[in-house]
Design a protein around this motif. Structure first.
Motif, PDB file in Angstrom:
ATOM      1  N   ARG A   8       0.847  -1.178   0.000  1.00  0.00           N
ATOM      2  CA  ARG A   8       0.000   0.000   0.000  1.00  0.00           C
ATOM      3  C   ARG A   8       0.888   1.235   0.000  1.00  0.00           C
ATOM      4  O   ARG A   8       1.824   1.327   0.779  1.00  0.00           O
ATOM      5  CB  ARG A   8      -0.871  -0.030   1.255  1.00  0.00           C
ATOM      6  CG  ARG A   8      -1.850   1.067   1.370  1.00  0.00           C
ATOM      7  CD  ARG A   8      -2.651   0.900   2.621  1.00  0.00           C
ATOM      8  NE  ARG A   8      -3.191  -0.446   2.654  1.00  0.00           N
ATOM      9  CZ  ARG A   8      -4.306  -0.792   3.255  1.00  0.00           C
ATOM     10  NH1 ARG A   8      -4.975   0.093   3.909  1.00  0.00           N
ATOM     11  NH2 ARG A   8      -4.733  -2.023   3.240  1.00  0.00           N
ATOM     12  N   GLN A   9       0.579   2.184  -0.893  1.00  0.00           N
ATOM     13  CA  GLN A   9       1.381   3.398  -1.002  1.00  0.00           C
ATOM     14  C   GLN A   9       0.431   4.593  -1.087  1.00  0.00           C
ATOM     15  O   GLN A   9      -0.538   4.577  -1.831  1.00  0.00           O
ATOM     16  CB  GLN A   9       2.251   3.342  -2.244  1.00  0.00           C
ATOM     17  CG  GLN A   9       3.093   4.564  -2.463  1.00  0.00           C
ATOM     18  CD  GLN A   9       3.830   4.510  -3.782  1.00  0.00           C
ATOM     19  OE1 GLN A   9       3.505   3.708  -4.655  1.00  0.00           O
ATOM     20  NE2 GLN A   9       4.804   5.359  -3.944  1.00  0.00           N
ATOM     21  N   THR A  10       0.739   5.651  -0.334  1.00  0.00           N
ATOM     22  CA  THR A  10      -0.068   6.865  -0.338  1.00  0.00           C
ATOM     23  C   THR A  10       0.763   8.014  -0.882  1.00  0.00           C
ATOM     24  O   THR A  10       1.914   8.192  -0.499  1.00  0.00           O
ATOM     25  CB  THR A  10      -0.546   7.211   1.089  1.00  0.00           C
ATOM     26  OG1 THR A  10      -1.277   6.108   1.608  1.00  0.00           O
ATOM     27  CG2 THR A  10      -1.428   8.430   1.086  1.00  0.00           C
ATOM     28  N   ARG A  11       0.152   8.791  -1.795  1.00  0.00           N
ATOM     29  CA  ARG A  11       0.824   9.978  -2.309  1.00  0.00           C
ATOM     30  C   ARG A  11      -0.215  11.057  -2.599  1.00  0.00           C
ATOM     31  O   ARG A  11      -1.397  10.780  -2.767  1.00  0.00           O
ATOM     32  CB  ARG A  11       1.637   9.657  -3.551  1.00  0.00           C
ATOM     33  CG  ARG A  11       0.854   9.099  -4.683  1.00  0.00           C
ATOM     34  CD  ARG A  11       1.762   8.802  -5.838  1.00  0.00           C
ATOM     35  NE  ARG A  11       1.056   7.989  -6.816  1.00  0.00           N
ATOM     36  CZ  ARG A  11       1.640   7.327  -7.763  1.00  0.00           C
ATOM     37  NH1 ARG A  11       2.941   7.361  -7.881  1.00  0.00           N
ATOM     38  NH2 ARG A  11       0.940   6.614  -8.625  1.00  0.00           N
ATOM     39  N   THR A  25      -5.429  15.851  -2.847  1.00  0.00           N
ATOM     40  CA  THR A  25      -5.888  14.821  -1.924  1.00  0.00           C
ATOM     41  C   THR A  25      -4.865  13.691  -1.851  1.00  0.00           C
ATOM     42  O   THR A  25      -4.063  13.501  -2.767  1.00  0.00           O
ATOM     43  CB  THR A  25      -7.262  14.276  -2.355  1.00  0.00           C
ATOM     44  OG1 THR A  25      -7.719  13.349  -1.397  1.00  0.00           O
ATOM     45  CG2 THR A  25      -7.207  13.639  -3.710  1.00  0.00           C
ATOM     46  N   ASN A  26      -4.905  12.965  -0.758  1.00  0.00           N
ATOM     47  CA  ASN A  26      -4.052  11.792  -0.597  1.00  0.00           C
ATOM     48  C   ASN A  26      -4.742  10.599  -1.241  1.00  0.00           C
ATOM     49  O   ASN A  26      -5.866  10.259  -0.889  1.00  0.00           O
ATOM     50  CB  ASN A  26      -3.802  11.492   0.882  1.00  0.00           C
ATOM     51  CG  ASN A  26      -2.904  12.509   1.510  1.00  0.00           C
ATOM     52  OD1 ASN A  26      -2.060  13.096   0.846  1.00  0.00           O
ATOM     53  ND2 ASN A  26      -3.060  12.737   2.797  1.00  0.00           N
ATOM     54  N   VAL A  27      -4.066   9.981  -2.194  1.00  0.00           N
ATOM     55  CA  VAL A  27      -4.602   8.817  -2.890  1.00  0.00           C
ATOM     56  C   VAL A  27      -3.775   7.611  -2.478  1.00  0.00           C
ATOM     57  O   VAL A  27      -2.553   7.635  -2.527  1.00  0.00           O
ATOM     58  CB  VAL A  27      -4.543   9.010  -4.418  1.00  0.00           C
ATOM     59  CG1 VAL A  27      -5.059   7.775  -5.133  1.00  0.00           C
ATOM     60  CG2 VAL A  27      -5.346  10.226  -4.822  1.00  0.00           C
ATOM     61  N   THR A  28      -4.457   6.549  -2.049  1.00  0.00           N
ATOM     62  CA  THR A  28      -3.793   5.329  -1.610  1.00  0.00           C
ATOM     63  C   THR A  28      -3.943   4.266  -2.690  1.00  0.00           C
ATOM     64  O   THR A  28      -5.052   3.988  -3.144  1.00  0.00           O
ATOM     65  CB  THR A  28      -4.405   4.831  -0.294  1.00  0.00           C
ATOM     66  OG1 THR A  28      -4.293   5.865   0.677  1.00  0.00           O
ATOM     67  CG2 THR A  28      -3.686   3.601   0.211  1.00  0.00           C
ATOM     68  N   TYR A  29      -2.824   3.699  -3.112  1.00  0.00           N
ATOM     69  CA  TYR A  29      -2.801   2.649  -4.114  1.00  0.00           C
ATOM     70  C   TYR A  29      -2.483   1.334  -3.425  1.00  0.00           C
ATOM     71  O   TYR A  29      -1.548   1.249  -2.635  1.00  0.00           O
ATOM     72  CB  TYR A  29      -1.721   2.914  -5.161  1.00  0.00           C
ATOM     73  CG  TYR A  29      -2.011   4.075  -6.064  1.00  0.00           C
ATOM     74  CD1 TYR A  29      -2.665   3.891  -7.264  1.00  0.00           C
ATOM     75  CD2 TYR A  29      -1.617   5.362  -5.719  1.00  0.00           C
ATOM     76  CE1 TYR A  29      -2.931   4.958  -8.101  1.00  0.00           C
ATOM     77  CE2 TYR A  29      -1.873   6.435  -6.545  1.00  0.00           C
ATOM     78  CZ  TYR A  29      -2.535   6.225  -7.743  1.00  0.00           C
ATOM     79  OH  TYR A  29      -2.789   7.278  -8.568  1.00  0.00           O
ATOM     80  N   LYS A  44      -7.588   1.681  -5.820  1.00  0.00           N
ATOM     81  CA  LYS A  44      -7.089   2.981  -5.404  1.00  0.00           C
ATOM     82  C   LYS A  44      -8.266   3.770  -4.854  1.00  0.00           C
ATOM     83  O   LYS A  44      -9.370   3.709  -5.384  1.00  0.00           O
ATOM     84  CB  LYS A  44      -6.377   3.725  -6.525  1.00  0.00           C
ATOM     85  CG  LYS A  44      -7.177   4.116  -7.708  1.00  0.00           C
ATOM     86  CD  LYS A  44      -6.293   4.845  -8.693  1.00  0.00           C
ATOM     87  CE  LYS A  44      -7.065   5.197  -9.940  1.00  0.00           C
ATOM     88  NZ  LYS A  44      -6.249   5.968 -10.870  1.00  0.00           N
ATOM     89  N   TYR A  45      -8.008   4.439  -3.750  1.00  0.00           N
ATOM     90  CA  TYR A  45      -9.065   5.191  -3.086  1.00  0.00           C
ATOM     91  C   TYR A  45      -8.480   6.441  -2.474  1.00  0.00           C
ATOM     92  O   TYR A  45      -7.272   6.590  -2.350  1.00  0.00           O
ATOM     93  CB  TYR A  45      -9.767   4.341  -2.036  1.00  0.00           C
ATOM     94  CG  TYR A  45      -8.875   3.845  -0.915  1.00  0.00           C
ATOM     95  CD1 TYR A  45      -8.710   4.594   0.232  1.00  0.00           C
ATOM     96  CD2 TYR A  45      -8.211   2.638  -1.011  1.00  0.00           C
ATOM     97  CE1 TYR A  45      -7.900   4.153   1.257  1.00  0.00           C
ATOM     98  CE2 TYR A  45      -7.403   2.187   0.006  1.00  0.00           C
ATOM     99  CZ  TYR A  45      -7.254   2.941   1.142  1.00  0.00           C
ATOM    100  OH  TYR A  45      -6.442   2.501   2.144  1.00  0.00           O
ATOM    101  N   ARG A  46      -9.371   7.368  -2.109  1.00  0.00           N
ATOM    102  CA  ARG A  46      -8.937   8.601  -1.476  1.00  0.00           C
ATOM    103  C   ARG A  46      -9.785   8.853  -0.242  1.00  0.00           C
ATOM    104  O   ARG A  46     -10.912   8.366  -0.138  1.00  0.00           O
ATOM    105  CB  ARG A  46      -9.043   9.768  -2.447  1.00  0.00           C
ATOM    106  CG  ARG A  46     -10.452  10.094  -2.865  1.00  0.00           C
ATOM    107  CD  ARG A  46     -10.468  11.200  -3.906  1.00  0.00           C
ATOM    108  NE  ARG A  46     -11.819  11.467  -4.329  1.00  0.00           N
ATOM    109  CZ  ARG A  46     -12.609  12.390  -3.795  1.00  0.00           C
ATOM    110  NH1 ARG A  46     -12.172  13.142  -2.824  1.00  0.00           N
ATOM    111  NH2 ARG A  46     -13.835  12.564  -4.233  1.00  0.00           N
ATOM    112  N   GLU A  47      -9.218   9.588   0.674  1.00  0.00           N
ATOM    113  CA  GLU A  47      -9.929   9.938   1.898  1.00  0.00           C
ATOM    114  C   GLU A  47     -10.333  11.405   1.804  1.00  0.00           C
ATOM    115  O   GLU A  47      -9.531  12.251   1.451  1.00  0.00           O
ATOM    116  CB  GLU A  47      -9.031   9.712   3.108  1.00  0.00           C
ATOM    117  CG  GLU A  47      -9.788   9.781   4.409  1.00  0.00           C
ATOM    118  CD  GLU A  47      -8.957   9.292   5.564  1.00  0.00           C
ATOM    119  OE1 GLU A  47      -9.267   9.679   6.693  1.00  0.00           O
ATOM    120  OE2 GLU A  47      -8.009   8.537   5.347  1.00  0.00           O
TER     121      GLU A  47
END
Length: 63
Positions: A8-11, A25-29, A44-47
């Motif tokens: 899992r990686q967030t950028r 926004t922070n997107v997590t892959y 992939k999702y975003r908070e």
């Protein structure tokens, strides 16, 4: 040594939403890796600002 791993990686990315306009926004892959080489993006999702988790299909990448 594992051959297949799930990482899992967030950028931070620029996104565009019709209701809010341009936003950062922070997107997590979540990706599947085979011998440390990324093979496939599983999800992939975003908070959101309010803490909700949303899929990235509802907003486009701003250019």
């Amino acid at each position: 040594m594992k051959l297949i791993q799930i990482k899992r990686q967030t950028r931070t990315e620029k996104r565009f939403s019709p209701k809010m306009g341009k936003l950062y926004t922070n997107v997590t892959y979540i990706k599947k890796h085979f011998l440390t080489i990324p093979v496939k993006t599983l999800h992939k999702y975003r908070e959101t600002y309010y803490g909700e988790v949303k899929d990235c299909k509802d907003c486009q990448i701003a250019r």
